[in-house]
Design a protein around this motif. Structure first.
Motif, short mmCIF file in Angstrom:
data_model
loop_
_atom_site.label_atom_id
_atom_site.label_comp_id
_atom_site.label_asym_id
_atom_site.label_seq_id
_atom_site.Cartn_x
_atom_site.Cartn_y
_atom_site.Cartn_z
N TRP A 31 0.85 -1.20 0.00
CA TRP A 31 0.00 0.00 0.00
C TRP A 31 0.88 1.25 0.00
CZ3 TRP A 31 -4.81 -0.84 -1.16
CH2 TRP A 31 -5.40 -2.05 -0.79
N TYR A 32 0.38 2.28 -0.65
CA TYR A 32 1.10 3.55 -0.69
C TYR A 32 0.29 4.66 -0.04
CZ TYR A 32 4.92 2.01 -3.69
OH TYR A 32 6.04 1.39 -4.18
N GLY A 33 1.02 5.58 0.56
CA GLY A 33 0.41 6.79 1.13
C GLY A 33 1.38 7.94 0.96
N LEU A 34 1.08 9.06 1.56
CA LEU A 34 2.03 10.17 1.54
C LEU A 34 3.23 9.81 2.39
CD1 LEU A 34 -0.24 13.36 1.81
CD2 LEU A 34 0.54 12.12 -0.23
N ASP A 35 4.39 10.34 2.05
CA ASP A 35 5.60 10.00 2.79
C ASP A 35 5.65 10.72 4.14
OD1 ASP A 35 6.40 12.61 2.25
OD2 ASP A 35 7.76 12.03 0.63
N HIS B 152 -9.53 4.42 3.96
CA HIS B 152 -10.75 4.76 3.23
C HIS B 152 -11.47 3.47 2.84
CE1 HIS B 152 -13.55 7.24 1.25
NE2 HIS B 152 -13.04 7.23 0.03
N THR B 153 -11.30 2.96 1.64
CA THR B 153 -12.02 1.76 1.22
C THR B 153 -11.10 0.82 0.45
OG1 THR B 153 -12.70 2.86 -0.83
CG2 THR B 153 -14.23 2.96 1.02
N THR B 154 -11.47 -0.46 0.43
CA THR B 154 -10.80 -1.42 -0.43
C THR B 154 -11.83 -1.99 -1.40
OG1 THR B 154 -11.22 -3.23 1.14
CG2 THR B 154 -9.10 -2.11 1.30
N GLY B 155 -11.34 -2.50 -2.52
CA GLY B 155 -12.19 -3.14 -3.51
C GLY B 155 -11.64 -4.51 -3.84
N ALA B 156 -12.52 -5.50 -4.00
CA ALA B 156 -12.09 -6.88 -4.23
C ALA B 156 -12.80 -7.47 -5.44
CB ALA B 156 -12.33 -7.74 -2.99
N SER C 38 -7.77 2.68 -0.84
CA SER C 38 -7.43 4.10 -0.74
C SER C 38 -7.10 4.46 0.71
CB SER C 38 -8.61 4.96 -1.21
OG SER C 38 -8.99 4.63 -2.53
N ILE C 39 -6.09 5.28 0.87
CA ILE C 39 -5.67 5.75 2.19
C ILE C 39 -5.70 7.27 2.19
CG2 ILE C 39 -3.76 5.87 3.83
CD1 ILE C 39 -2.97 3.07 2.98
N GLY C 40 -6.40 7.83 3.18
CA GLY C 40 -6.60 9.27 3.23
C GLY C 40 -5.64 9.99 4.16
#
Length: 204
Positions: A22-26, A36-40, A50-52
């Motif tokens: 997973w990626y987010g801001l550094d 936030h949400t995941t999709g499968a 998504s990560i907020g």
């Protein structure tokens, strides 16, 4: 980074089940971070999430409050080839940077549509804007996009970037994933992205 204890384990289950990073801001961003949400896919395989960062947008917010929101959401999408569905009845399309751009564009729309709009008109507006977002995502080399280079794990990485009255959207790729992001009130210029070392530290 602000964290929250006593969080329900279910809030992070989807993220922990993923077979990609997973990626987010550094670490330059020191504010609140939230899941936030995941999709499968149909077989339960996690495909994206998504990560907020910053304020968490809500359509229940008063118009004046919504205008002052400052947030950036990073979308991570697994880099998958075209493949047959798990039940063998169909074919799943390969994921791409355009896929990440679409997820980011639709994500921005879902949290920034005009709260003052008449309820009867909202769905028509959302359908129209969603179609436009899809067309834009399908033409990343078109005039609707410019190029923005941001660091990803410290390495300069090119992204497709566009702005609208609702906020900004960008999309690119990293190792094994496609990345999208959207935001409002926080400039995309100067942001950096990095692999999330421990997603359980994020607020659910």
């Amino acid at each position: 980074m602000e964290t929250k204890t006593g969080r329900a384990q279910g809030a992070v289950d989807g993220y922990l089940m993923a077979d990609f990073p997973w990626y987010g801001l550094d670490e330059a961003f020191t504010g609140r971070r939230w899941l936030h949400t995941t999709g499968a896919s149909a077989d339960g395989t996690v495909e994206h999430g998504s990560i907020g960062h910053g304020d968490e947008p809500s359509l229940k917010a008063a118009p004046a409050d919504a205008e002052g929101l400052r947030f950036a959401v990073v979308v991570t999408l697994a880099d998958r080839p075209g493949r047959r569905s798990s039940d063998g009845t169909g074919v799943l399309e390969a994921t791409s940077v355009s896929s990440a751009a679409w997820l980011a564009g639709s994500g921005l729309l879902s949290c920034t549509w005009p709260t003052t709009m008449d309820r009867a008109l909202r769905q028509d507006w959302l359908d129209q804007q969603t179609a436009t977002a899809w067309d834009l995502a399908d033409d990343l080399t078109g005039p609707g996009w410019s190029t923005l280079t941001l660091p990803v794990d410290g390495s300069p990485t090119p992204f497709h970037y566009r702005e609208s009255e609702y906020g900004w959207v960008l999309a690119g790729s990293a190792r094994g994933v496609h990345l999208g992001a959207y935001g409002r009130g926080m400039s995309a210029y100067g942001l950096g992205l990095a692999v999330v070392k421990d997603v359980t530290l994020y607020e659910g």
